[in-house]
Design a protein around this motif. Structure first.
Motif, PDB file in Angstrom:
ATOM      1  N   LYS A 335      84.137  41.412  77.289  1.00  0.00           N
ATOM      2  CA  LYS A 335      85.550  41.228  76.970  1.00  0.00           C
ATOM      3  C   LYS A 335      85.739  41.006  75.472  1.00  0.00           C
ATOM      4  O   LYS A 335      86.701  41.500  74.877  1.00  0.00           O
ATOM      5  CB  LYS A 335      86.112  40.040  77.747  1.00  0.00           C
ATOM      6  CG  LYS A 335      86.236  40.278  79.244  1.00  0.00           C
ATOM      7  CD  LYS A 335      86.816  39.054  79.927  1.00  0.00           C
ATOM      8  CE  LYS A 335      86.947  39.284  81.436  1.00  0.00           C
ATOM      9  NZ  LYS A 335      87.491  38.079  82.107  1.00  0.00           N
ATOM     10  N   PHE A 336      84.824  40.258  74.881  1.00  0.00           N
ATOM     11  CA  PHE A 336      84.928  39.995  73.444  1.00  0.00           C
ATOM     12  C   PHE A 336      84.787  41.287  72.644  1.00  0.00           C
ATOM     13  O   PHE A 336      85.489  41.501  71.650  1.00  0.00           O
ATOM     14  CB  PHE A 336      83.858  38.990  73.028  1.00  0.00           C
ATOM     15  CG  PHE A 336      83.830  38.717  71.555  1.00  0.00           C
ATOM     16  CD1 PHE A 336      84.750  37.871  70.974  1.00  0.00           C
ATOM     17  CD2 PHE A 336      82.878  39.310  70.742  1.00  0.00           C
ATOM     18  CE1 PHE A 336      84.730  37.615  69.618  1.00  0.00           C
ATOM     19  CE2 PHE A 336      82.848  39.068  69.377  1.00  0.00           C
ATOM     20  CZ  PHE A 336      83.779  38.216  68.827  1.00  0.00           C
ATOM     21  N   ALA A 337      83.868  42.164  73.076  1.00  0.00           N
ATOM     22  CA  ALA A 337      83.628  43.403  72.340  1.00  0.00           C
ATOM     23  C   ALA A 337      84.823  44.338  72.395  1.00  0.00           C
ATOM     24  O   ALA A 337      85.129  45.043  71.426  1.00  0.00           O
ATOM     25  CB  ALA A 337      82.380  44.098  72.889  1.00  0.00           C
ATOM     26  N   PHE A 338      85.547  44.338  73.544  1.00  0.00           N
ATOM     27  CA  PHE A 338      86.639  45.293  73.714  1.00  0.00           C
ATOM     28  C   PHE A 338      88.012  44.684  73.478  1.00  0.00           C
ATOM     29  O   PHE A 338      88.979  45.406  73.251  1.00  0.00           O
ATOM     30  CB  PHE A 338      86.576  45.906  75.118  1.00  0.00           C
ATOM     31  CG  PHE A 338      85.440  46.868  75.291  1.00  0.00           C
ATOM     32  CD1 PHE A 338      85.566  48.194  74.927  1.00  0.00           C
ATOM     33  CD2 PHE A 338      84.222  46.434  75.793  1.00  0.00           C
ATOM     34  CE1 PHE A 338      84.508  49.081  75.074  1.00  0.00           C
ATOM     35  CE2 PHE A 338      83.160  47.312  75.947  1.00  0.00           C
ATOM     36  CZ  PHE A 338      83.298  48.646  75.587  1.00  0.00           C
ATOM     37  N   MET A 339      88.124  43.343  73.559  1.00  0.00           N
ATOM     38  CA  MET A 339      89.411  42.687  73.347  1.00  0.00           C
ATOM     39  C   MET A 339      89.472  41.932  72.026  1.00  0.00           C
ATOM     40  O   MET A 339      90.536  41.517  71.596  1.00  0.00           O
ATOM     41  CB  MET A 339      89.715  41.723  74.496  1.00  0.00           C
ATOM     42  CG  MET A 339      89.849  42.396  75.840  1.00  0.00           C
ATOM     43  SD  MET A 339      90.233  41.218  77.153  1.00  0.00           S
ATOM     44  CE  MET A 339      90.241  42.311  78.579  1.00  0.00           C
ATOM     45  N   GLY A 340      88.321  41.696  71.420  1.00  0.00           N
ATOM     46  CA  GLY A 340      88.310  41.079  70.097  1.00  0.00           C
ATOM     47  C   GLY A 340      88.328  39.576  70.098  1.00  0.00           C
ATOM     48  O   GLY A 340      88.360  38.960  69.041  1.00  0.00           O
ATOM     49  N   LYS A 341      88.299  38.943  71.273  1.00  0.00           N
ATOM     50  CA  LYS A 341      88.275  37.478  71.302  1.00  0.00           C
ATOM     51  C   LYS A 341      87.705  37.010  72.626  1.00  0.00           C
ATOM     52  O   LYS A 341      87.694  37.736  73.617  1.00  0.00           O
ATOM     53  CB  LYS A 341      89.678  36.891  71.117  1.00  0.00           C
ATOM     54  CG  LYS A 341      90.642  37.228  72.251  1.00  0.00           C
ATOM     55  CD  LYS A 341      91.981  36.540  72.047  1.00  0.00           C
ATOM     56  CE  LYS A 341      92.939  36.848  73.187  1.00  0.00           C
ATOM     57  NZ  LYS A 341      94.210  36.147  73.041  1.00  0.00           N
TER      58      LYS A 341
END
Length: 412
Positions: A335-341
């Motif tokens: 999620k961090f890689a694709f949503m940025g947080k």
């Protein structure tokens, strides 16, 4: 006489040599003379009970004297929640039956209290959010664990870095089971076990999380692992197990602290560091170094016995929990890689019993209450918002026209 008989029965049923020692070795073979060192004895673990109480008292003092003021310095803020009105019958149902009543239970409560369905559902929503732990409470818990794990990891690393079994795991079994235990490793064991015992004793009053059951299993397995490894003199391997676990735990707790303080960028950076350290230590180092040396390498020094199978079974339980938590961490990293947080700590930071959408709805209701429940006040507020929006639209149009007109001469 009764004491001697109980001790004899305990020695006969519990402390049989075939349970704790390899074949062909007796308790007399483990006795050490003065100057040879200290051999771990089961009665040493009794001291962990008063030490666990000391940890609970220290935590209480630490949270109020250090953690709470520190949380204010970092800017931790708590939500202002609407308190549920006093309805004794609903309160009784909430405490003794269910925090989230079904549709049939809501209908029966409507008849019992004479309230509408919407009022009953709203009451339960406010009552659940009222029991929801504050950010300050969660910050205090995380800061207490952070301090212990950091001190424990630093002290453990300093005490082990010069030992031969830290670099070569075969040394864990040289001379086994007659291996003296240094005083620093004795206290390392006592304090670690006392700390996990204090966590288990206070888990019912701590923040209840998504992985509550896994945390209970983890604490129990850890206590069994520490106590059994100490009694069977698996101390050298046990120190490595504790060091591997502490290496990533203090990073996780520091990331949680910054998450509650809304230090988003720093929290996200620490989460990346934690994910890398956790995956490397728990999925690579732990199975390839520790489990391998206990299951495979140890058989070069002694034949398998009951303690061999029991100790390795506990290690496999811990490894299964590592895989479960690694799955949650990888999902968060995705999620961090694709949503940025990092949206939330799916490993242990999100409570399972409270819907987060309820808090958002409650915030909207509290805003409406603060602004006024009167229709005239709401109408005035809506009109004022429309006026401000219209002005903003007019200003934006004027600004755009000015910008266009300023560019026209250059375009010509």
């Amino acid at each position: 006489m009764n004491t001697n008989r109980m001790e004899a029965l305990l020695n006969y049923w519990l402390w049989q040599e075939e349970y704790w020692l390899p074949p062909g070795i007796s308790w007399q073979d483990t006795e050490m003379e003065q100057g040879e060192g200290h051999f771990p004895l089961p009665r040493d673990l009794i001291y962990t009970l008063p030490l666990a109480v000391v940890f609970i008292v220290l935590r209480y003092v630490f949270e109020r004297i250090i953690a709470i003021p520190f949380s204010k310095c970092l800017g931790v803020k708590d939500r202002v929640r609407i308190r549920a009105t006093s309805v004794p019958k609903l309160e009784t149902f909430y405490k003794h039956n269910s925090r989230q009543p079904s549709q049939s239970e809501v209908v029966s409560l409507m008849k019992l209290c004479g309230l509408s369905q919407k009022k009953i559902q709203t009451w339960f929503k406010h009552r659940r959010n009222q029991d929801r732990p504050s950010n300050t409470k969660k910050f205090c818990e995380a800061s207490w664990r952070f301090v212990f794990y950091l001190i424990s990891f630093t002290a453990g690393l300093c005490s082990l870095i010069n030992t031969p079994w830290f670099w070569d795991q075969k040394e864990c079994w040289t001379g086994y089971p007659k291996q003296p235990v240094a005083d620093v490793h004795y206290w390392y064991y006592m304090l670690e076990m006392s700390f996990y015992l204090s966590l288990l004793l206070s888990i019912s009053v701590d923040v209840k999380r998504k992985d509550f059951k896994e945390q209970v299993i983890h604490h129990i397995a850890t206590l069994f692992l520490i106590s059994f490894s100490y009694c069977a003199n698996y101390v050298r391997v046990g120190t490595l197990v504790m060091l591997v676990h502490d290496s990533s735990d203090f990073i996780l707790e520091s990331a949680k602290m910054l998450h509650y303080a809304v230090w988003t960028r720093t929290c996200d950076s620490l989460f990346i560091v934690f994910a890398v350290v956790f995956l490397v230590t728990r999925l690579v180092v732990f199975p390839s170094r520790i489990i391998h040396t206990t299951m495979v390498v140890s058989m070069d020094f002694f034949q398998p016995f009951f303690g061999y199978y029991f100790f390795n079974a506990l290690l496999l339980v811990l490894q299964a929990l590592h895989v479960f938590w690694a799955y949650l961490i990888v999902r968060m990293a995705f999620k961090f890689a694709f949503m940025g947080k990092v949206e939330k700590d799916e490993r242990s930071d999100a409570e399972s019993e409270v819907d987060e959408n309820e808090e958002e709805e409650e915030d909207e209701e509290s805003e409406e209450e603060r602004d006024g429940s009167n229709w005239e006040q709401q109408k005035e507020r809506i009109n004022s918002k429309r006026t401000s929006l219209a002005k903003n639209c007019v200003l934006n149009n004027l600004t755009n026209q000015r910008n266009i007109s300023s560019r026209l001469p250059k375009a010509r």
